[in-house]
Design a protein around this motif. Structure first.
Motif, PDB file in Angstrom:
ATOM      1  N   THR A 119       0.831  -1.202   0.000  1.00 35.31           N
ATOM      2  CA  THR A 119       0.000   0.000   0.000  1.00 35.31           C
ATOM      3  C   THR A 119       0.870   1.258   0.000  1.00 35.31           C
ATOM      4  N   ARG A 120       1.950   1.243   0.763  1.00 39.52           N
ATOM      5  CA  ARG A 120       2.866   2.393   0.821  1.00 39.52           C
ATOM      6  C   ARG A 120       3.472   2.662  -0.559  1.00 39.52           C
ATOM      7  N   GLN A 121       3.889   1.596  -1.235  1.00 38.32           N
ATOM      8  CA  GLN A 121       4.451   1.765  -2.583  1.00 38.32           C
ATOM      9  C   GLN A 121       3.396   2.301  -3.554  1.00 38.32           C
ATOM     10  N   ALA A 122       2.165   1.828  -3.377  1.00 39.69           N
ATOM     11  CA  ALA A 122       1.087   2.284  -4.252  1.00 39.69           C
ATOM     12  C   ALA A 122       0.876   3.792  -4.093  1.00 39.69           C
ATOM     13  N   LEU A 123       0.887   4.280  -2.844  1.00 38.18           N
ATOM     14  CA  LEU A 123       0.693   5.706  -2.603  1.00 38.18           C
ATOM     15  C   LEU A 123       1.845   6.524  -3.180  1.00 38.18           C
ATOM     16  N   GLN A 124       3.052   5.949  -3.218  1.00 39.50           N
ATOM     17  CA  GLN A 124       4.180   6.638  -3.832  1.00 39.50           C
ATOM     18  C   GLN A 124       3.984   6.832  -5.342  1.00 39.50           C
ATOM     19  N   HIS A 125       3.207   5.949  -5.934  1.00 38.67           N
ATOM     20  CA  HIS A 125       2.942   6.040  -7.374  1.00 38.67           C
ATOM     21  C   HIS A 125       1.600   6.724  -7.648  1.00 38.67           C
ATOM     22  N   ARG A 126       1.260   7.708  -6.842  1.00 39.91           N
ATOM     23  CA  ARG A 126       0.098   8.574  -7.055  1.00 39.91           C
ATOM     24  C   ARG A 126      -1.238   7.865  -6.917  1.00 39.91           C
ATOM     25  N   ALA A 127      -1.298   6.793  -6.129  1.00 36.02           N
ATOM     26  CA  ALA A 127      -2.610   6.211  -5.834  1.00 36.02           C
ATOM     27  C   ALA A 127      -3.416   7.242  -5.039  1.00 36.02           C
ATOM     28  N   PHE A 128      -4.680   7.400  -5.392  1.00 39.21           N
ATOM     29  CA  PHE A 128      -5.496   8.409  -4.716  1.00 39.21           C
ATOM     30  C   PHE A 128      -5.802   8.002  -3.283  1.00 39.21           C
ATOM     31  N   ASP A 129      -6.135   6.727  -3.059  1.00 39.47           N
ATOM     32  CA  ASP A 129      -6.455   6.236  -1.722  1.00 39.47           C
ATOM     33  C   ASP A 129      -6.514   4.709  -1.789  1.00 39.47           C
ATOM     34  N   TYR A 130      -6.768   4.085  -0.654  1.00 43.93           N
ATOM     35  CA  TYR A 130      -6.884   2.627  -0.645  1.00 43.93           C
ATOM     36  C   TYR A 130      -8.078   2.206   0.199  1.00 43.93           C
ATOM     37  N   VAL A 131      -8.613   1.027  -0.128  1.00 45.34           N
ATOM     38  CA  VAL A 131      -9.763   0.468   0.583  1.00 45.34           C
ATOM     39  C   VAL A 131      -9.347  -0.880   1.150  1.00 45.34           C
TER      40      VAL A 131
END
Length: 479
Positions: free
Chosen positions: A91-103
């Motif tokens: 999830t942390r890596q995803a947010l680094q690649h401009r993910a808006f949010d996570y569920v």
């Protein structure tokens, strides 16, 4: 509506999200589903979704790779990641690649709705910022463009300007005029209104911005251009002595990007800038001798064209028949003729190949029709609105606007029809009325009945028969 793409290798997760989208009450619609990142790439390119909900762990291509791919291409969609409790590093890596949010799984509808709402709000704000930035840039560029347009418009109309005055004006506006001679090319769009409405929402400034972007690219190093403000659908190029292939390439680029047919008329080459108006007139003459077809054309000025021009006889005869029918309508007001006039006008304004009809033929025929309409308006007491429409008809003639011609003429005829419902035909003298009806009968001698004359001219049948005999000394043979 905001489109949502759902990416997960577990079909039951996709079904759960799809069901939420269908009943959530938010402005959402399903763009499509994918079972892995590779399928999602194709789906995103094909449907351009606003939101993408993606799992991280998937076969073939996982969610992180998909996020990197979207991030590298700076695609405008908002990426929402599905994450398990043990997947915090992912999830942390995803947010680094401009993910808006996570569920977090298992999915909770209230949490999903909240994230979707926040993503949609951000999309709206971004859209408003982009529009604001665009209009700000457009306004800034329009100021200088309008100054240049007006300067060249003055050159076309003020014959007192000499070369030195024109060169000084170019320096003041930071215009690099061609130093080794030039030729004027007129770029014209004869059929733009319908396209402008469908593609640009009727916003002329957006269309103008698109045209100028294309001309900016094409004319860099090849000359300059401006918009002819006296004719909305016309741009003038002051080009270096380039050959015909340059204009063929430009025409192709304009048609490809604007999805419109383009006509380009080329004047002869000149050295002095005070001959610009003359070269412009030559480019217009070249256009007028182009085939009046619904596909673009490039034409070069030839002096012999003006000297040997002969109107297309059959085409001009068709205009004569239309004018006769229009005169009957204007004199008598019979409604049955209005539809016939409009159909015939539309047919004449859309000549099909391989007819030898030129735009000059179209202008000649339309000018004669306009004289008939203007004469009738001046002779009779018609509504004031008709005068404004007459000015528009003249502007249509000036621009050869074949889209607007039938629309505005139809409005004139509607006004005349309404005016006549308040003016009984018997207000004419008996002789004038019988003369008008006789012309109508000659036009439709095979089908006219007393019933039709009574209906069109608001006359009692017996009164008409009596009036006819009184004026002509003969009994009417109309049944």
């Amino acid at each position: 509506m905001y489109k949502v793409a759902v990416v997960d290798d577990e079909i039951w997760i996709r079904r759960e999200i799809r069901a939420f989208i269908e009943w959530s009450g938010l402005e959402l619609e399903l763009a499509g589903e994918a079972g892995n990142g590779r399928e999602a790439m194709e789906l995103i390119l094909r449907t351009s979704p606003h939101l993408v909900v993606t799992d991280i762990k998937m076969p073939m291509m996982d969610g992180l790779e998909l996020l990197r791919w979207v991030d590298e291409r700076k695609l405008p969609c908002k990426m929402i990641v599905l994450s398990g409790y043990g997947d915090f590093e992912y999830t942390r890596q995803a947010l680094q690649h401009r993910a808006f949010d996570y569920v977090l799984k298992p999915l909770k509808e209230t949490e999903l709705a909240l994230i979707f709402s926040r993503a949609m709000d951000e999309l709206r704000r971004e859209s408003e910022r982009l529009q604001s930035d665009f209009h700000r840039r457009l306004k800034a560029s329009r100021g200088l463009s309008l100054m240049k347009d007006r300067f060249f418009q003055r050159i076309l109309t003020d014959r007192s300007m000499d070369d030195s005055e024109i060169i000084v004006g170019c320096d003041e506006l930071n215009i690099s005029a061609p130093a080794q001679g030039y030729r004027v090319a007129t770029v014209k769009f004869f059929a733009v209104h319908d396209h402008l409405s469908k593609v640009y929402g009727g916003d002329w400034e957006l269309f103008d911005f698109a045209v100028r972007n294309i001309l900016d690219e094409a004319m860099t190093g090849n000359g300059l251009y401006f918009h002819n403000s006296s004719r909305t659908n016309e741009y003038l190029l002051i080009a270096k002595p380039v050959d015909r292939p340059f204009f063929e390439k430009l025409s192709g680029e304009l048609e490809r990007r604007l999805k419109l047919p383009v006509w380009i008329g080329l004047g002869r080459q000149r050295q002095r800038y005070d001959a610009l108006a003359q070269s412009y007139q030559e480019s217009l003459q070249a256009l007028l001798h182009s085939p009046a077809q619904l596909q673009g054309h490039i034409a070069e000025y030839r002096r012999e064209n003006d000297e040997t021009f002969r109107p297309d006889a059959a085409y001009q005869e068709a205009w004569e028949r239309l004018i006769e029918r229009l005169t009957l309508y204007l004199e008598g007001g019979q409604a049955s003729l209005q539809g016939s006039v409009m159909r015939q006008l539309n047919a004449l304004l859309t000549p099909s190949p391989p007819q030898s009809v030129t735009w000059r033929d179209v202008r000649t025929g339309y000018s004669r029709l306009l004289i008939t309409v203007e004469k009738m308006l001046l002779e009779q007491d018609f509504p004031a609105e008709a005068a404004d429409l007459l000015q528009r008809l003249k502007q249509n003639q000036e621009e050869l606007d074949t889209e607007a011609m039938p629309i505005d003429l139809g409005l004139v005829l509607d006004l005349l029809s309404k005016a006549r419902t308040q003016t009984h035909p018997r207000n004419k003298s008996g002789k004038e009325l019988i003369h008008t009806i006789k012309k109508y009968v000659e036009e439709y001698c095979h089908a006219v009945t007393l019933e039709e004359i009574s209906r069109n001219y608001f006359l009692n049948k017996n009164y008409f028969c009596s009036l006819f005999k009184q004026v002509t000394g003969r009994t009417s043979r109309i049944i």
